[in-house]
Write an enzyme that holds these catalytic residues in place. Structure first.
Site, short mmCIF file in Angstrom:
data_model
loop_
_atom_site.label_atom_id
_atom_site.label_comp_id
_atom_site.label_asym_id
_atom_site.label_seq_id
_atom_site.Cartn_x
_atom_site.Cartn_y
_atom_site.Cartn_z
N ALA A 200 59.25 19.97 38.73
CA ALA A 200 59.83 21.01 39.51
C ALA A 200 60.19 22.17 38.56
O ALA A 200 60.27 23.48 39.01
CB ALA A 200 61.10 20.65 40.01
N SER A 201 60.13 21.86 37.36
CA SER A 201 60.19 22.99 36.33
C SER A 201 58.97 23.79 36.00
O SER A 201 59.09 24.86 35.34
CB SER A 201 60.65 22.21 34.89
OG SER A 201 59.67 21.33 34.52
N ASP B 168 55.12 25.67 36.38
CA ASP B 168 54.35 27.04 37.02
C ASP B 168 54.26 26.87 38.58
O ASP B 168 54.49 27.92 39.21
CB ASP B 168 53.09 27.19 36.03
CG ASP B 168 52.38 28.61 36.36
OD1 ASP B 168 53.22 29.78 36.01
OD2 ASP B 168 51.38 28.78 36.78
N ALA C 263 55.18 25.11 40.75
CA ALA C 263 56.60 25.07 41.35
C ALA C 263 57.14 26.23 41.66
O ALA C 263 57.39 26.50 42.64
CB ALA C 263 57.57 23.84 40.68
N ARG D 95 61.77 16.64 33.45
CA ARG D 95 62.42 16.05 32.23
C ARG D 95 63.44 17.25 31.77
O ARG D 95 64.15 16.83 31.14
CB ARG D 95 61.41 15.82 31.09
CG ARG D 95 60.29 14.76 31.48
CD ARG D 95 59.42 14.59 30.38
NE ARG D 95 58.75 15.79 30.27
CZ ARG D 95 57.45 16.20 29.48
NH1 ARG D 95 57.31 15.26 28.87
NH2 ARG D 95 57.05 17.34 29.28
N LYS E 294 44.27 28.44 53.65
CA LYS E 294 44.16 29.77 53.95
C LYS E 294 43.72 29.90 55.48
O LYS E 294 42.88 29.34 56.03
CB LYS E 294 42.82 30.37 53.16
CG LYS E 294 43.13 30.63 51.79
CD LYS E 294 42.37 31.30 50.63
CE LYS E 294 42.73 31.45 49.22
NZ LYS E 294 43.74 32.61 48.99
N ASP F 67 36.86 25.24 37.98
CA ASP F 67 37.96 25.93 38.48
C ASP F 67 37.79 26.28 39.98
O ASP F 67 38.89 26.10 40.57
CB ASP F 67 38.18 27.05 37.44
CG ASP F 67 39.62 27.80 37.87
OD1 ASP F 67 40.55 26.88 37.98
OD2 ASP F 67 39.78 29.20 37.82
N HIS G 212 36.73 25.29 45.78
CA HIS G 212 36.98 26.26 46.73
C HIS G 212 36.00 26.86 47.32
O HIS G 212 35.81 26.97 48.44
CB HIS G 212 37.95 27.53 45.76
CG HIS G 212 39.00 27.23 45.18
ND1 HIS G 212 39.90 25.85 45.57
CD2 HIS G 212 39.74 27.42 44.19
CE1 HIS G 212 41.06 25.70 44.89
NE2 HIS G 212 40.99 26.68 43.96
P1 NDP Z 1 52.74 22.56 34.14
O1 NDP Z 1 51.78 22.78 32.99
O2 NDP Z 1 53.64 24.05 34.37
O3 NDP Z 1 53.42 21.50 34.31
C1 NDP Z 1 54.44 21.24 35.40
C2 NDP Z 1 55.59 20.48 34.70
O4 NDP Z 1 54.99 19.13 34.25
C3 NDP Z 1 56.22 21.10 33.40
O5 NDP Z 1 57.26 22.05 33.86
C4 NDP Z 1 56.49 19.85 32.70
O6 NDP Z 1 58.06 19.57 33.18
C5 NDP Z 1 55.79 18.90 33.07
N1 NDP Z 1 54.71 18.42 31.96
C6 NDP Z 1 53.99 19.60 31.70
N2 NDP Z 1 53.22 19.02 30.58
C7 NDP Z 1 53.47 17.66 30.59
C8 NDP Z 1 52.94 16.53 29.70
N3 NDP Z 1 52.09 16.63 28.85
N4 NDP Z 1 53.40 15.35 29.88
C9 NDP Z 1 54.57 15.21 30.71
N5 NDP Z 1 55.09 16.15 31.51
C10 NDP Z 1 54.66 17.41 31.44
O7 NDP Z 1 51.69 22.59 35.30
P2 NDP Z 1 51.62 23.59 36.48
O8 NDP Z 1 52.77 23.67 37.42
O9 NDP Z 1 50.56 24.76 36.13
O10 NDP Z 1 50.48 22.84 37.51
C11 NDP Z 1 51.10 21.18 38.08
C12 NDP Z 1 49.72 20.89 38.71
O11 NDP Z 1 49.27 21.66 39.62
C13 NDP Z 1 48.54 20.61 37.78
O12 NDP Z 1 47.92 19.40 38.47
C14 NDP Z 1 47.53 21.78 38.11
O13 NDP Z 1 46.15 21.61 37.98
C15 NDP Z 1 47.88 22.07 39.52
N6 NDP Z 1 47.65 23.63 39.92
C16 NDP Z 1 48.27 24.52 39.45
C17 NDP Z 1 47.99 25.86 39.56
C18 NDP Z 1 48.98 26.85 38.99
O14 NDP Z 1 48.83 28.30 39.46
N7 NDP Z 1 49.86 26.76 38.10
C19 NDP Z 1 47.00 26.26 40.46
C20 NDP Z 1 46.34 25.21 41.15
C21 NDP Z 1 46.79 23.84 40.96
P3 NDP Z 1 59.15 18.98 32.47
O15 NDP Z 1 58.76 18.79 30.90
O16 NDP Z 1 60.35 19.65 32.59
O17 NDP Z 1 59.07 17.72 33.13
#
Ligand code: NDP
Length: 480
Positions: A21-22, A24, A26, A54, A192, A245, A250
């Site tokens: 939830a923390s 990108d 989300a 976390r 979409k 990608d 897509h």
């Molecule tokens: P993030 O890198 O922002 O990770 C999400 C959360 O996971 C972080 O806030 C962190 O939370 C936790 N995290 C990150 N890295 C690790 C790690 N190495 N080990 C454990 N926890 C970790 O990812 P996104 O939000 O960008 O993407 C999430 C999913 O969505 C992925 O599968 C991505 O491929 C997919 N996706 C993302 C898009 C986007 O626009 N961002 C678009 C399409 C798909 P914390 O440390 O607080 O637990």
């Protein structure tokens, strides 16, 4: 009577757990979509949203993070709606790789369900986390928070594997934990509105259906042109590249829906069957399909940076493809011999995602050689469907010219709520509707088509990517 749990609609007291939830996704997509569904009155206020990560965060911080990405509702009063929405949200801090946090989460979920008198829980878990921890989280949640007496649905984000082997490995990892019908694999293009509408446009307009084949169509083109580069997301993009990608998922989804045979019913499995059947007629891709590959360098005026100058691209010798154009073939009765061009690139001259069905020339009659018709479904920058039609201009001179028969959403549906992709997909999960989620066999065949191409382009005999300037039309010779 036995209930088909797969299609049970989650209405009241649904538990929605957002892992990561923390992050990108989300912030930019999941929260805005949940808020959108709530503010448009589609998600019941009795829903409870548990956020899990976390980081040490408060609900107020989550709200601050996502506020700028939430779009205004069609009925206004958003501040009050936001206040109400975030009362449905709670935050649980915990690790992904030990049971402790999951046990705490279970305690909070059970307390909520007990208070509401829920006896058959409906729980949705959303994995907005990096793929390497998908299975770790899936296994802890199965052991601790799976709805034993109710229904569990698990939404998994892309990418689902890097190639055929890793995708199958992931499928094998999920198998002992969840049934396939419990897993909802996202390709957000499937959410979409425009792509959904393509089904209606193709199959509810028989005149169009009659010409949608090799007798009338000269060429099919699927384009993805982005006007920006890696821009801070090099860490994600560099190991992935443009094919994984957007092309394998897509753009292939767009092409599949545009070319598949008519499903036997307007129903999830029938639509997914039709897609798989079409994919099985596609030729596996390899060296002969490559038209051009490229990587962008600085813009001609030097103001916009090259791919390798991006701070987040760590490998300064990276050969990562930011542009690829390929040809494809569908070997079936409808499409055999029709050239298909798929082209995708970053840092190009415009923002455009569309599929073009280019019709054949009119060879005989009163207007031989007149500019051929073209049917276009555009996803960016405008959502629109249009067809270039030949007619004469008003006045005394019979000048033939083309006029678009144009259905631009922002004009036609100016006052309507057009759901965003993630809004539709999350709602579909509440409804138990899998039509817009990717099935395992579909994933398998799409990776089977693209894996040999990836092996070639990432192997020792790969052609060096052509360098093209940021803001241009792509590698030399790619004109539009
Ligand atoms: P993030 O890198 O922002 O990770 C999400 C959360 O996971 C972080 O806030 C962190 O939370 C936790 N995290 C990150 N890295 C690790 C790690 N190495 N080990 C454990 N926890 C970790 O990812 P996104 O939000 O960008 O993407 C999430 C999913 O969505 C992925 O599968 C991505 O491929 C997919 N996706 C993302 C898009 C986007 O626009 N961002 C678009 C399409 C798909 P914390 O440390 O607080 O637990």
């Amino acid at each position: 009577m036995t209930v088909d749990t797969q299609t049970v609609e989650f209405k009241k007291n649904t538990v929605f757990v957002l892992f990561g939830a923390s992050g990108d996704l989300a912030k930019k997509e999941t929260f805005p979509a949940l808020f959108g569904l709530f503010s448009e009155g589609v998600m019941d206020p009795s829903t409870k949203i548990f956020c899990y990560a976390r980081s040490n965060l408060t609900v107020q911080q989550l709200r601050d993070n996502c506020a700028q990405y939430c779009r205004p509702s069609t009925t206004g009063n958003d501040k009050a709606k936001m206040d109400q929405f975030f009362k449905m949200v709670t935050y649980v801090q915990g690790n992904y790789d030990t049971d402790v946090g999951f046990i705490k989460l279970r305690g909070e979920i059970e307390a909520f369900e007990k208070e509401r008198g829920v006896t058959e829980p409906h729980r949705i878990f959303y994995l907005a986390i990096p793929p390497p921890i998908f299975l770790t989280v899936a296994s802890h949640l199965k052991n601790n928070v799976y709805a034993e007496n109710g229904i569990t649905r698990l939404i998994v984000e892309k990418p689902f594997g890097d190639d055929l082997e890793t995708s199958r490995e992931l499928q094998r990892g999920f198998k002992p934990l969840f049934k396939e019908e419990e897993i909802f694999k996202i390709d957000h293009f499937l959410g979409k509105d425009d792509l959904k509408r393509l089904l209606a446009v193709r199959f509810a307009n028989p005149f169009l259906g009659a010409t949608w084949n090799k007798e009338y169509i000269e060429q099919i083109e699927v384009w993805f042109k982005e006007p920006f580069g890696a821009e801070g997301r090099g860490g994600y993009f560099d190991p992935v590249g443009i094919i994984r990608d957007v092309m394998q998922n897509h753009l292939l989804q767009i092409l599949t829906i545009a070319t598949m045979e008519e499903p036997v019913a307007y129903e999830a499995e029938a639509i997914r069957d039709a897609k798989v059947q079409l994919l099985k007629c596609m030729e596996t891709l390899g060296p002969k399909n490559v038209v051009a590959t490229g990587q962008y360098t600085n813009s001609l005026d030097g103001k916009l940076p090259s791919y390798l100058d991006d701070d987040t691209v760590l490998d300064k010798n990276s050969k990562c493809l930011t542009f690829t154009e390929i040809t494809m073939d569908i070997k079936n009765e409808r499409w055999a011999g029709v050239p298909i061009v798929m082209r995708a690139g970053k840092s190009l001259d415009e923002d455009r995602v569309e599929i073009r069905m280019k019709y054949k020339k009119n060879a005989y009659g009163m207007f031989p050689g007149v500019t051929p018709n073209m049917f276009v479904i555009q996803f960016h920058p405008e959502r629109k469907i249009y067809m270039n039609f030949n007619t004469t201009a008003p006045g005394f001179v019979d000048n033939l010219h083309q006029v678009p028969l144009d259905m631009t959403y922002s004009k036609k549906y100016a006052n309507d709520w057009v759901p965003e992709a993630y809004e539709r997909l999350i709602r579909d999960c509440f409804l138990g509707n899998r039509a817009n989620y990717v099935r395992d066999d579909e994933l398998d065949v799409s990776w089977a088509i693209f894996t040999p191409l990836l092996q070639y382009l990432e192997g020792p005999n790969a052609p060096a990517p052509e360098i093209y300037p940021y803001g241009s039309t792509g590698p030399k010779g790619i004109l539009e």
